[in-house]
Design a protein around this motif. Structure first.
Motif, short mmCIF file in Angstrom:
data_model
loop_
_atom_site.label_atom_id
_atom_site.label_comp_id
_atom_site.label_asym_id
_atom_site.label_seq_id
_atom_site.Cartn_x
_atom_site.Cartn_y
_atom_site.Cartn_z
N ALA A 60 0.86 -1.19 0.00
CA ALA A 60 0.00 0.00 0.00
C ALA A 60 0.89 1.25 0.00
N VAL A 61 0.29 2.39 -0.36
CA VAL A 61 1.07 3.63 -0.44
C VAL A 61 0.39 4.71 0.39
N GLY A 62 1.06 5.85 0.56
CA GLY A 62 0.43 6.92 1.32
C GLY A 62 1.21 8.21 1.26
N THR A 63 0.56 9.27 1.77
CA THR A 63 1.25 10.55 1.94
C THR A 63 0.85 11.17 3.27
N VAL A 64 1.80 11.88 3.86
CA VAL A 64 1.55 12.67 5.07
C VAL A 64 1.99 14.08 4.74
N GLU A 65 1.09 15.04 4.97
CA GLU A 65 1.45 16.44 4.72
C GLU A 65 1.33 17.22 6.02
N VAL A 66 2.37 17.95 6.40
CA VAL A 66 2.32 18.79 7.60
C VAL A 66 2.55 20.24 7.18
N ASN A 67 1.57 21.06 7.48
CA ASN A 67 1.70 22.49 7.24
C ASN A 67 1.97 23.15 8.59
N SER A 68 3.11 23.81 8.74
CA SER A 68 3.48 24.36 10.05
C SER A 68 2.92 25.75 10.28
N ASP A 69 2.37 26.35 9.26
CA ASP A 69 2.09 27.79 9.35
C ASP A 69 0.90 28.16 8.48
N SER A 70 -0.23 27.43 8.64
CA SER A 70 -1.34 27.62 7.69
C SER A 70 -1.90 29.03 7.75
N GLY A 71 -1.80 29.64 8.93
CA GLY A 71 -2.38 30.98 9.08
C GLY A 71 -3.87 30.95 9.36
N TYR A 72 -4.60 29.97 8.81
CA TYR A 72 -6.07 30.02 8.95
C TYR A 72 -6.61 29.18 10.09
N GLY A 73 -5.86 28.17 10.57
CA GLY A 73 -6.40 27.34 11.65
C GLY A 73 -5.74 25.98 11.70
N TYR A 74 -6.28 25.13 12.60
CA TYR A 74 -5.70 23.82 12.87
C TYR A 74 -6.66 22.74 12.38
N GLU A 75 -6.16 21.83 11.57
CA GLU A 75 -7.02 20.74 11.06
C GLU A 75 -6.20 19.48 10.90
N VAL A 76 -6.84 18.34 11.16
CA VAL A 76 -6.24 17.04 10.87
C VAL A 76 -7.29 16.22 10.14
N THR A 77 -6.96 15.78 8.94
CA THR A 77 -7.91 14.94 8.20
C THR A 77 -7.17 13.71 7.67
N VAL A 78 -7.90 12.60 7.61
CA VAL A 78 -7.32 11.36 7.06
C VAL A 78 -8.29 10.81 6.03
N GLU A 79 -7.76 10.36 4.91
CA GLU A 79 -8.59 9.66 3.91
C GLU A 79 -7.88 8.36 3.55
N ILE A 80 -8.66 7.28 3.51
CA ILE A 80 -8.08 5.99 3.14
C ILE A 80 -8.86 5.43 1.97
N ALA A 81 -8.14 5.08 0.91
CA ALA A 81 -8.78 4.44 -0.25
C ALA A 81 -8.55 2.94 -0.13
N GLY A 82 -9.63 2.18 -0.28
CA GLY A 82 -9.52 0.73 -0.22
C GLY A 82 -9.96 0.11 -1.54
N GLU A 83 -9.90 -1.21 -1.59
CA GLU A 83 -10.29 -1.89 -2.84
C GLU A 83 -11.76 -1.72 -3.17
N GLU A 84 -12.58 -1.44 -2.11
CA GLU A 84 -14.02 -1.37 -2.36
C GLU A 84 -14.65 -0.04 -2.01
N GLY A 85 -13.86 0.95 -1.65
CA GLY A 85 -14.45 2.25 -1.31
C GLY A 85 -13.40 3.18 -0.72
N VAL A 86 -13.80 4.42 -0.49
CA VAL A 86 -12.91 5.43 0.07
C VAL A 86 -13.57 6.01 1.32
N ALA A 87 -12.82 6.13 2.41
CA ALA A 87 -13.39 6.66 3.66
C ALA A 87 -12.53 7.81 4.16
N ARG A 88 -13.20 8.79 4.72
CA ARG A 88 -12.52 10.00 5.19
C ARG A 88 -13.02 10.34 6.59
#
Ligand code: ISE
Length: 336
Positions: free
Chosen positions: A220-248
């Motif tokens: 499987a593959v993936g990416t992690v993105e960290v923004n240290s200085d968004s200016g607009y606020g704090y958010e953490v989101t995760v999305e996972i794509a599977g063989e039969e669907g995508v969940a967030r």
């Protein structure tokens, strides 16, 4: 152990103060001691927690007779030695992440706990207590999206008071995402490829955006993105794509406001607001588990593994090339 668990809290910056105040409201626990080099700050937190005894020496707090368990929320470089001190004193410890600031120091904590022969250390990866993350984990566990193929997380910080180096972004922020990736995908990360963009405008020394490509052991593959200085606020989101669907992970919980030609949702300013409920559940679960015998949350091995991935990321930034995640053998204590 006494009728209630006497907890000593080391460090009363944002996280330590929050844990102490949450513990003061937790069934089965009492805040027995508070330590900070800043005695006035320790006193202010102690006053909010039923008048706990205050210390300016962390080692004295660890061995105090009425301290049954310890929370470590002091600066990151102090975590490993204090956690080892707790293990050597035979006291359970909830240690804020990162478990250490180097892989070698994280290994020392793991080795000390393995030598003690029982689980005493829990690491503060609070996302495992956050309803949005727990729902996603349950959904994957039910097989709703089939075999997970791709992990993607976005981790946005509003702004730090001090400029952030790329090592800070990896070792202090991205360690959370590495733990989420292992936990949600149910797989180890085999290699990473990390790169970053510096801030060009105001703080050129700041690692503004870190991007890490992950390759999991099962392909499987993936990416992690960290923004240290968004200016607009704090958010953490995760999305996972599977063989039969995508969940967030579920979206913002704040109400939608339609006004003056705009549609707006408020965004949390920081992790203390975004994960407020998770921190309450985390200490409640920790206290209940200790009263039942042993911690059940993220282990010292999980803390070590996040740092092994962080270590590979730092090597990758230096080399400008993908790097393998290198680890020690997993001690028997953490198998199964
Ligand atoms: C901070 O120390 C935390 O643990 C937060 O959860 C994380 O989002 C932030 O990036 C870290 O600096």
């Amino acid at each position: 152990m006494a009728e209630t668990l006497g907890v000593g809290v080391i460090g009363t910056g944002g996280m330590g103060g929050r844990h102490a105040r949450n513990l003061a409201q937790t069934a089965g626990a009492r805040v027995a001691a508070i330590m900070d080099l800043d005695a006035a700050r320790a006193g202010a937190v102690a006053a909010d927690c039923g008048g706990a005894v205050t210390y300016t020496d962390a080692d004295a707090l660890i061995v105090a007779a009425d301290v049954d368990a310890v929370v470590i929320a002091s600066p990151d470089p102090t975590h490993a030695d204090l956690a080892i001190g707790c293990v050597e004193a035979g006291k359970p410890v909830l240690c804020e992440k990162p478990l250490a600031t180097s892989l070698a120091d994280a290994a020392r904590v793991v080795q000390a706990e393995a030598a003690a022969g029982r689980r005493l250390v829990q690491v503060g990866f609070m996302r495992v207590y956050d309803p949005a993350h727990v729902d996603l984990k349950d959904l994957i566990g039910r097989g709703e999206i089939g075999r997970p193929l791709r992990f993607q997380s976005g981790h946005c910080n509003t702004r730090f008071a001090e400029p952030r180096t790329v090592t800070d972004a990896i070792t202090n922020s991205a360690v959370h995402d590495f733990h989420s990736a292992r936990w949600l995908m149910g797989q180890e990360i085999a290699t990473v490829y990390a790169s970053h963009v510096r801030s060009v405008a105001e703080r050129p020394e700041t690692c503004r955006l870190l991007l890490v490509h992950l390759a999991f052991a099962d392909g499987a593959v993936g990416t992690v993105e960290v923004n240290s200085d968004s200016g607009y606020g704090y958010e953490v989101t995760v999305e996972i794509a599977g063989e039969e669907g995508v969940a967030r992970t579920a979206g913002l919980s704040s109400p939608a406001l339609r006004k003056a030609g705009n549609l707006a949702h408020a965004v949390a300013p920081d992790w203390l607001v975004r994960f407020a409920d998770a921190y309450v559940v985390e200490v409640g679960d920790w206290v209940a588990a200790l009263r039942a015998g042993a911690p059940t949350g993220p282990s010292a091995w999980d803390g070590y593994m996040s740092l092994a991935i962080a270590d590979a990321c730092v090597r990758s930034v230096d080399a400008g090339a993908p790097q393998e995640v290198r680890t020690m053998d997993r001690p028997e204590l953490y198998v199964g």
